[in-house]
Design a protein around this motif. Structure first.
Motif, short mmCIF file in Angstrom:
data_model
loop_
_atom_site.label_atom_id
_atom_site.label_comp_id
_atom_site.label_asym_id
_atom_site.label_seq_id
_atom_site.Cartn_x
_atom_site.Cartn_y
_atom_site.Cartn_z
N GLY A 28 -5.73 -3.88 92.31
CA GLY A 28 -4.65 -4.61 91.66
C GLY A 28 -3.82 -5.48 92.58
N THR A 29 -4.43 -6.04 93.61
CA THR A 29 -3.67 -6.88 94.53
C THR A 29 -3.33 -8.23 93.89
N GLU A 30 -2.39 -8.91 94.53
CA GLU A 30 -1.93 -10.22 94.03
C GLU A 30 -3.01 -11.28 94.26
N ALA A 31 -2.72 -12.51 93.87
CA ALA A 31 -3.72 -13.59 93.91
C ALA A 31 -4.25 -13.82 95.32
N ARG A 32 -3.38 -13.72 96.32
CA ARG A 32 -3.81 -13.87 97.71
C ARG A 32 -3.60 -12.56 98.45
N THR A 33 -4.68 -12.00 98.95
CA THR A 33 -4.61 -10.75 99.70
C THR A 33 -4.91 -11.03 101.17
N PHE A 34 -3.96 -10.70 102.03
CA PHE A 34 -4.18 -10.75 103.47
C PHE A 34 -4.45 -9.33 103.95
N VAL A 35 -5.60 -9.12 104.54
CA VAL A 35 -5.96 -7.82 105.11
C VAL A 35 -5.82 -7.93 106.62
N ILE A 36 -4.94 -7.10 107.19
CA ILE A 36 -4.73 -7.12 108.63
C ILE A 36 -5.65 -6.08 109.26
N SER A 37 -6.72 -6.55 109.88
CA SER A 37 -7.66 -5.70 110.60
C SER A 37 -7.44 -5.96 112.08
N SER A 38 -6.92 -4.97 112.81
CA SER A 38 -6.53 -5.23 114.20
C SER A 38 -7.67 -5.81 115.02
#
Length: 471
Positions: free
Chosen positions: A298-308
């Protein structure tokens, strides 16, 4: 620490964001026994002491800062904060704030040149959020604080007595606290974090170089358990603004891991914890996967995934296997084992990419991966049914740039391509205006939403700012 060194802050940490503005925690360090800092917005806020170590006390207040801009004071000094996260918005991303040895011995003007550049930018550009992609501190020298950990990780006792455990924990606690306090007061950096709320994900140097990818004997020792416990408490205090025994409210799942998710209007920020449960054979434990996977629902239209560590990259497994033929490069083994692309993590890498692609291919949804760690700027794409899934790397903001030869070698390796998921090739591309895939300059990244369109631009120390890249 001197009295001057124990005066650090304010530092802002995001708790929640919406059309009405930002809810933040603000922290300061003051000398032990000194009066608490005085915070005020439209009213006074009473500061809470959340930890006292190394001759200093960490204080915290919780504040709501209304949109579109807010002001607060700390000890009668006023700070202006951009708080509008609706409509057009600019987010900053940075990583690798330090170096392995002698970090704080460098001239501050050189060490913090890009932090000062970002701080000056705040006077004419609204940036309501700073995403910190790992290695916010280089804590490798913290182990020198106690005799039993001084030879970490090569020669440490496997077991500790109760007294040794307590003495080492106290020494490492104080060393972490002092180092964060000294670093957080750095010129340029201190101006940014006082005006832009942070969200942080940790990487190995926030604990020690190569944490999770070291040899098993070191990683399972009592010394390792004490080191991790001290690092985790310091991470909570100085990268979340929490008490050392408090789990941040933005964390997901029920375990001790620190994967988190924060939603803004039209934006979801999701950060898996890639360090707490890492081993040489697994990046995330079953429990960590159990925390991360539902965070993508259920994420928003733009999902930023922070992968170190970068999720899209070249065929580093070839280099890793070649290193087995010589002992001359064994010092780099943990650096390669850290990567998703390691041969030891290939199945897990496919699992991670499959999760990202499932979100990216939902209707009216897009995923962009943000990473640091490699001390180079780069970008990549993975082809999916709904278009390219972008990987953006900004690294490092104060770590010295590596030799040009490394950037050249990795750029050549990138030409081989990679496709861990059949039918979804990964390609690495030059930054706008560059000719090769990797750029060896210190840098930070800006993410811009204008209308419904997103773009990314890197500020490079020597080359200046790149053109906007549609993402």
């Amino acid at each position: 620490m001197t009295d001057e060194a124990t005066r650090t802050g304010p530092m802002l940490f995001l708790r929640a964001a919406g059309p009405e503005g930002l809810r933040v925690a603000a922290t300061c360090v003051r000398a032990e026994g000194e009066d608490p800092p005085r915070f005020a917005t439209d009213r006074a806020h009473e500061a809470e002491a959340i930890a006292t170590r190394a001759g200093g006390t960490l204080w915290r207040v919780e504040m709501t800062l209304p949109a579109p801009e807010a002001r607060y004071t700390c000890d009668d000094v006023e700070y202006r904060v951009a708080t509008d996260v609706t409509g057009d918005v600019t987010l900053a991303f940075a990583s690798c704030n330090g170096q392995e040895e002698g970090d704080l011995d460098r001239p501050p003007a050189d060490r913090n040149a890009l932090w000062s550049h970002l701080a000056n930018r705040l006077d004419h550009e609204a940036i309501p959020l700073l995403l910190n992609g790992g290695d916010q501190i280089y804590a490798d020298e913290v182990t020198q604080a106690h005799p039993l950990s001084q030879e970490w990780p090569d020669n440490v006792p496997q077991s500790l007595s109760g007294d040794e455990w307590r003495e080492m924990k106290a020494a490492l606690d104080a060393s972490f606290f002092a180092r964060y306090t000294l670093q957080w007061a750095q010129e340029g950096y201190s101006e940014v974090v006082a005006r832009v709320p942070s969200l942080c994900v940790w990487d190995d140097h926030d604990i020690c170089d190569g944490w999770g990818s070291l040899r098993r004997a070191a990683q399972t020792s009592d010394v390792a358990k004490v080191l991790f416990a001290s690092a985790r408490e310091a991470y909570l205090m100085f990268q979340f603004g929490c008490r050392p025994d408090e789990r941040p409210e933005i964390c997901v799942g029920a375990g001790r891991g620190m994967s988190w998710r924060v939603d803004l209007p039209g934006i979801s920020l999701v950060a898996p914890d890639l360090r707490s449960t890492r081993s040489k054979s697994a990046i995330m434990s079953d429990e960590a996967w159990g925390d991360f996977a539902p965070a993508l629902d259920g994420t928003e239209a733009r999902t930023f995934v922070i992968s170190s560590v970068p999720a899209l990259g070249p065929r580093l497994s070839l280099v890793e296997r070649a290193m087995k033929l010589t002992r001359r490069m064994e010092d780099y083994e943990d650096d390669l084992r850290d990567q998703w692309q390691s041969f030891a993590h290939r199945d897990e890498w496919r699992r991670f990419l499959s999760h990202l692609m499932a979100v990216h291919d939902r209707e009216d949804s897009a995923v962009t991966v943000l990473s640091g760690e490699i001390h180079l700027a780069m970008r990549g794409t993975m082809q999916t049914a709904s278009g390219p899934l972008h990987q953006l790397v900004a690294s490092g903001i104060s770590h010295p740039a590596p030799p040009e030869a490394l950037a050249t070698g990795l750029s050549l390796l990138a030409r081989l391509g990679e496709a861990p998921l059949r039918g979804h090739p990964i390609r690495l591309h030059p930054l706008p205006g560059k000719r090769r895939a990797y750029t060896a300059e210190r840098n930070y990244l800006l993410l811009k939403r204008r209308g419904a369109a997103w773009s990314a631009t890197w500020h490079l120390e020597d080359s200046g700012q790149t053109a906007d890249l549609p993402i």
